[in-house]
Design a protein around this motif. Structure first.
Motif, PDB file in Angstrom:
ATOM      1  N   SER A   1      -5.677  -2.022   8.025  1.00  0.00           N
ATOM      2  CA  SER A   1      -5.013  -0.748   7.758  1.00  0.00           C
ATOM      3  C   SER A   1      -3.503  -0.871   7.621  1.00  0.00           C
ATOM      4  CB  SER A   1      -5.342   0.252   8.874  1.00  0.00           C
ATOM      5  OG  SER A   1      -4.896  -0.237  10.125  1.00  0.00           O
ATOM      6  N   ALA A   2      -2.935  -2.012   8.020  1.00  0.00           N
ATOM      7  CA  ALA A   2      -1.493  -2.215   7.874  1.00  0.00           C
ATOM      8  C   ALA A   2      -1.143  -2.931   6.568  1.00  0.00           C
ATOM      9  CB  ALA A   2      -0.947  -3.022   9.060  1.00  0.00           C
ATOM     10  N   ASP A   3      -2.151  -3.379   5.840  1.00  0.00           N
ATOM     11  CA  ASP A   3      -1.940  -4.147   4.617  1.00  0.00           C
ATOM     12  C   ASP A   3      -1.992  -3.218   3.404  1.00  0.00           C
ATOM     13  OD1 ASP A   3      -1.557  -6.374   3.037  1.00  0.00           O
ATOM     14  OD2 ASP A   3      -3.550  -7.238   3.381  1.00  0.00           O
ATOM     15  N   TRP A   4      -1.564  -3.713   2.261  1.00  0.00           N
ATOM     16  CA  TRP A   4      -1.608  -2.922   1.031  1.00  0.00           C
ATOM     17  C   TRP A   4      -1.680  -3.848  -0.178  1.00  0.00           C
ATOM     18  CZ3 TRP A   4       3.143  -3.896  -1.512  1.00  0.00           C
ATOM     19  CH2 TRP A   4       4.201  -4.302  -0.686  1.00  0.00           C
ATOM     20  N   TRP A   5      -2.171  -3.303  -1.284  1.00  0.00           N
ATOM     21  CA  TRP A   5      -2.335  -4.065  -2.514  1.00  0.00           C
ATOM     22  C   TRP A   5      -1.012  -4.706  -2.943  1.00  0.00           C
ATOM     23  CZ3 TRP A   5      -5.498   0.269  -5.297  1.00  0.00           C
ATOM     24  CH2 TRP A   5      -6.867  -0.047  -5.246  1.00  0.00           C
ATOM     25  N   GLY A   6      -1.018  -6.015  -3.127  1.00  0.00           N
ATOM     26  CA  GLY A   6       0.158  -6.707  -3.645  1.00  0.00           C
ATOM     27  C   GLY A   6       1.216  -7.034  -2.622  1.00  0.00           C
ATOM     28  N   ARG A   7       0.934  -6.820  -1.330  1.00  0.00           N
ATOM     29  CA  ARG A   7       1.969  -7.047  -0.312  1.00  0.00           C
ATOM     30  C   ARG A   7       2.532  -8.466  -0.372  1.00  0.00           C
ATOM     31  NH1 ARG A   7       1.914  -9.636   4.188  1.00  0.00           N
ATOM     32  NH2 ARG A   7      -0.363  -9.830   4.133  1.00  0.00           N
ATOM     33  N   ALA A   8       1.665  -9.463  -0.553  1.00  0.00           N
ATOM     34  CA  ALA A   8       2.137 -10.846  -0.553  1.00  0.00           C
ATOM     35  C   ALA A   8       3.073 -11.126  -1.738  1.00  0.00           C
ATOM     36  CB  ALA A   8       0.948 -11.803  -0.601  1.00  0.00           C
ATOM     37  N   LEU A   9       2.885 -10.427  -2.838  1.00  0.00           N
ATOM     38  CA  LEU A   9       3.741 -10.612  -4.007  1.00  0.00           C
ATOM     39  C   LEU A   9       5.145 -10.101  -3.749  1.00  0.00           C
ATOM     40  CD1 LEU A   9       4.325 -11.293  -6.979  1.00  0.00           C
ATOM     41  CD2 LEU A   9       3.275  -9.099  -7.598  1.00  0.00           C
ATOM     42  N   PHE A  10       5.250  -8.993  -3.042  1.00  0.00           N
ATOM     43  CA  PHE A  10       6.538  -8.337  -2.849  1.00  0.00           C
ATOM     44  C   PHE A  10       7.182  -8.598  -1.496  1.00  0.00           C
ATOM     45  CE2 PHE A  10       4.701  -5.870  -6.278  1.00  0.00           C
ATOM     46  CZ  PHE A  10       5.794  -5.588  -7.079  1.00  0.00           C
TER      47      PHE A  10
ATOM     48  N   VAL B   1      -5.300  -9.707 -19.665  1.00  0.00           N
ATOM     49  CA  VAL B   1      -5.478 -10.687 -18.598  1.00  0.00           C
ATOM     50  C   VAL B   1      -4.639 -10.237 -17.406  1.00  0.00           C
ATOM     51  CG1 VAL B   1      -3.621 -12.165 -19.501  1.00  0.00           C
ATOM     52  CG2 VAL B   1      -5.363 -13.138 -17.988  1.00  0.00           C
ATOM     53  N   PHE B   2      -5.171 -10.455 -16.201  1.00  0.00           N
ATOM     54  CA  PHE B   2      -4.506  -9.975 -14.992  1.00  0.00           C
ATOM     55  C   PHE B   2      -4.673 -10.981 -13.854  1.00  0.00           C
ATOM     56  CE2 PHE B   2      -6.005  -6.314 -17.402  1.00  0.00           C
ATOM     57  CZ  PHE B   2      -4.849  -5.539 -17.505  1.00  0.00           C
ATOM     58  N   ALA B   3      -3.668 -11.045 -12.996  1.00  0.00           N
ATOM     59  CA  ALA B   3      -3.778 -11.764 -11.730  1.00  0.00           C
ATOM     60  C   ALA B   3      -4.246 -10.764 -10.681  1.00  0.00           C
ATOM     61  CB  ALA B   3      -2.437 -12.363 -11.326  1.00  0.00           C
ATOM     62  N   VAL B   4      -5.323 -11.096 -10.006  1.00  0.00           N
ATOM     63  CA  VAL B   4      -5.928 -10.199  -9.021  1.00  0.00           C
ATOM     64  C   VAL B   4      -5.574 -10.702  -7.626  1.00  0.00           C
ATOM     65  CG1 VAL B   4      -8.104  -9.268  -8.152  1.00  0.00           C
ATOM     66  CG2 VAL B   4      -7.795  -9.677 -10.606  1.00  0.00           C
ATOM     67  N   PRO B   5      -4.759  -9.972  -6.876  1.00  0.00           N
ATOM     68  CA  PRO B   5      -4.349 -10.447  -5.554  1.00  0.00           C
ATOM     69  C   PRO B   5      -5.514 -10.479  -4.575  1.00  0.00           C
ATOM     70  CG  PRO B   5      -3.611  -8.193  -5.897  1.00  0.00           C
ATOM     71  CD  PRO B   5      -4.185  -8.660  -7.209  1.00  0.00           C
ATOM     72  N   PRO B   6      -5.320 -11.115  -3.422  1.00  0.00           N
ATOM     73  CA  PRO B   6      -6.390 -11.148  -2.413  1.00  0.00           C
ATOM     74  C   PRO B   6      -6.684  -9.760  -1.872  1.00  0.00           C
ATOM     75  CG  PRO B   6      -4.341 -11.969  -1.495  1.00  0.00           C
ATOM     76  CD  PRO B   6      -4.108 -11.814  -2.967  1.00  0.00           C
ATOM     77  N   GLY B   7      -7.667  -9.677  -0.997  1.00  0.00           N
ATOM     78  CA  GLY B   7      -8.071  -8.398  -0.458  1.00  0.00           C
ATOM     79  C   GLY B   7      -7.055  -7.809   0.507  1.00  0.00           C
ATOM     80  N   VAL B   8      -7.206  -6.522   0.740  1.00  0.00           N
ATOM     81  CA  VAL B   8      -6.404  -5.806   1.737  1.00  0.00           C
ATOM     82  C   VAL B   8      -7.052  -6.073   3.087  1.00  0.00           C
ATOM     83  CG1 VAL B   8      -5.611  -3.541   2.502  1.00  0.00           C
ATOM     84  CG2 VAL B   8      -5.718  -4.067   0.049  1.00  0.00           C
ATOM     85  N   ARG B   9      -6.328  -6.751   3.975  1.00  0.00           N
ATOM     86  CA  ARG B   9      -6.940  -7.268   5.203  1.00  0.00           C
ATOM     87  C   ARG B   9      -7.277  -6.182   6.222  1.00  0.00           C
ATOM     88  NH1 ARG B   9      -7.106 -12.918   5.717  1.00  0.00           N
ATOM     89  NH2 ARG B   9      -6.410 -13.823   3.758  1.00  0.00           N
TER      90      ARG B   9
END
Length: 418
Positions: A405-414, A395-403
């Motif tokens: 070119s300045a965004d990255w996977w998991g940015r909101a988490l960290f 089971v996994f939590a899937v973060p929102p999309g990468v908005r």
């Protein structure tokens, strides 16, 4: 044109995508990465209409029209350095941007320093993007690291042991997952292989699964695919165009949970289950029993007593333990999940039987209100259980999309702790 738009730092200045001190991801986070083709015009072979947009409010690969092939990988995190892990997420995002556009990673598979490994593994050179999507998720065990314990959403619940489970630890769990879907299996495998290479020393593949023959569709006008038992699967699946149903059943809302789950708003929760089918037993079962087990006829896919596949089912006309009757939202308080399953066959079990079945992927807004209560009901009563067994789970939590070119996977988490 800026340095980043031309291609970012050269691999002669860095050590390369497979080495230490990866900086290309940092360049991506700062404003764009070149879609490198080694300067030989190979990008022209990638037809634009075969590419799925990487940037968006939600990650691609969930409501996206289901592609024909899958390579799914779960990873264990090997580094204890939080900054190094964040950099890996940035590097992975940069690589994903390139590959989903049909471009090689970094400076490509050849033409660089002869003394160093190339940035890209090369097996997708000349191939179109093939509608490649890459979807990333975080497993419960990741929140035991990097000071993230206070940010694990309650909806990312550990799955209980269900009746009949025979889970193989080697095919269960994972700190991270990446789901690669494409219409060309080589494109999907290339994507996972490159991410594993970029992550060498920081993450390692825990288990992976190849899939073929999609068993669900998110496209309303597409023909419903069949599973390895020969039955149409996912007739009532949520369509990618059904915005209201997606908002209700799939996407995490800002009103869900508490501050712990704010970072996953716009994302979803994924359950992955490797379900082995007892193919040989099923193939010796009468047609009538097969249809009774599912509650649909094998040819048209119509529910019992109906003429067409999409006719509203009369559940009471089915046997009490029929799969469709037990799984239907009307039997489960309206529980609805979005399915993206694939068939698999992985040789034999050593006893002359095919190791084959369904790699089940389900996205939902909250696993406590989606997969868990649904599977409890099915595992206890479903006639299909005689012919299947769940042998892998995660089971996994899937973060929102990468908005952008300045965004990255998991940015909101960290980001709040960065």
């Amino acid at each position: 044109m800026t340095e980043n738009e031309r291609g970012g730092p050269s691999r002669r200045a860095l050590i390369g995508w497979g080495g230490a001190g990866l900086a290309l991801g940092a360049a991506a986070a700062g404003g764009g990465v070149a879609l490198s083709d080694g300067g030989l015009g190979l990008a022209s072979a990638a037809a634009p209409d075969h590419a799925v947009a990487f940037h968006g409010t939600h990650q691609a690969g969930i409501a996206t029209p289901v592609q024909d092939r899958l390579h799914f990988a779960a990873f264990d995190v090997k580094t204890d350095d939080r900054a190094e892990f964040v950099q890996l997420l940035k590097d992975w995002t940069a690589a994903a941007r390139l590959m989903t556009a049909g471009k090689p990673v970094g400076e490509g598979a050849y033409g660089g320093l002869a003394e160093a490994p190339p940035d890209d593994t090369g097996e997708a050179l000349g191939l179109s993007p093939s509608r490649l999507t890459l979807t990333l998720g975080f497993g419960p065990s990741l929140f035991e690291r990097f000071g993230l314990a206070g940010r694990r959403p309650a909806a990312l619940a550990d799955l209980p042991k269900f009746p009949g489970d025979n889970l193989d630890a080697a095919r269960t769990g994972g700190d991270l997952c990446v789901q690669a879907c494409a219409d060309d299996p080589q494109v999907a495998v290339h994507a996972i292989r490159n991410l594993a290479r970029v992550g060498f020393g920081k993450v390692a593949v825990r288990w992976s699964q190849l899939g073929f023959g999609k068993t669900s569709s998110t496209t309303p006008d597409a023909q419903t695919p069949r599973n390895l038992m020969g039955f149409k699967d996912g007739t009532r699946n949520i369509a990618g165009t059904e915005t209201a149903r997606l908002d209700k059943h799939v996407w995490v809302s800002a009103s869900d949970g508490d501050a712990k789950s704010a970072w996953v708003t716009g994302g979803s929760y994924l359950v992955a289950r490797r379900i082995r089918m007892n193919i040989e037993t099923w193939d010796r079962t009468s047609l009538q029993e097969q249809e009774d087990v599912f509650g649909r006829d094998k040819g048209e896919g119509a529910p019992v007593g109906k003429a067409k596949e999409h006719d509203a089912p009369f559940l009471k006309a089915m046997k009490p333990d029929a799969h469709v009757r037990l799984a239907h939202p009307d039997s489960n308080g309206g529980i609805t999940i979005l399915r993206r399953g694939y068939s698999f066959t992985d040789g034999t079990d050593g006893l002359g039987r095919l190791d084959a079945g369904l790699f089940f992927l389900a996205y939902q807004r909250d696993v406590r209100e989606g997969f868990i209560p649904l599977q409890r009901r099915l595992s206890a009563h479903d006639a299909l259980n005689e012919y299947i067994q769940h042998v892998g789970s995660a089971v996994f939590a899937v973060p929102p999309g990468v908005r952008d070119s300045a965004d990255w996977w998991g940015r909101a988490l960290f980001s709040k702790e960065a």
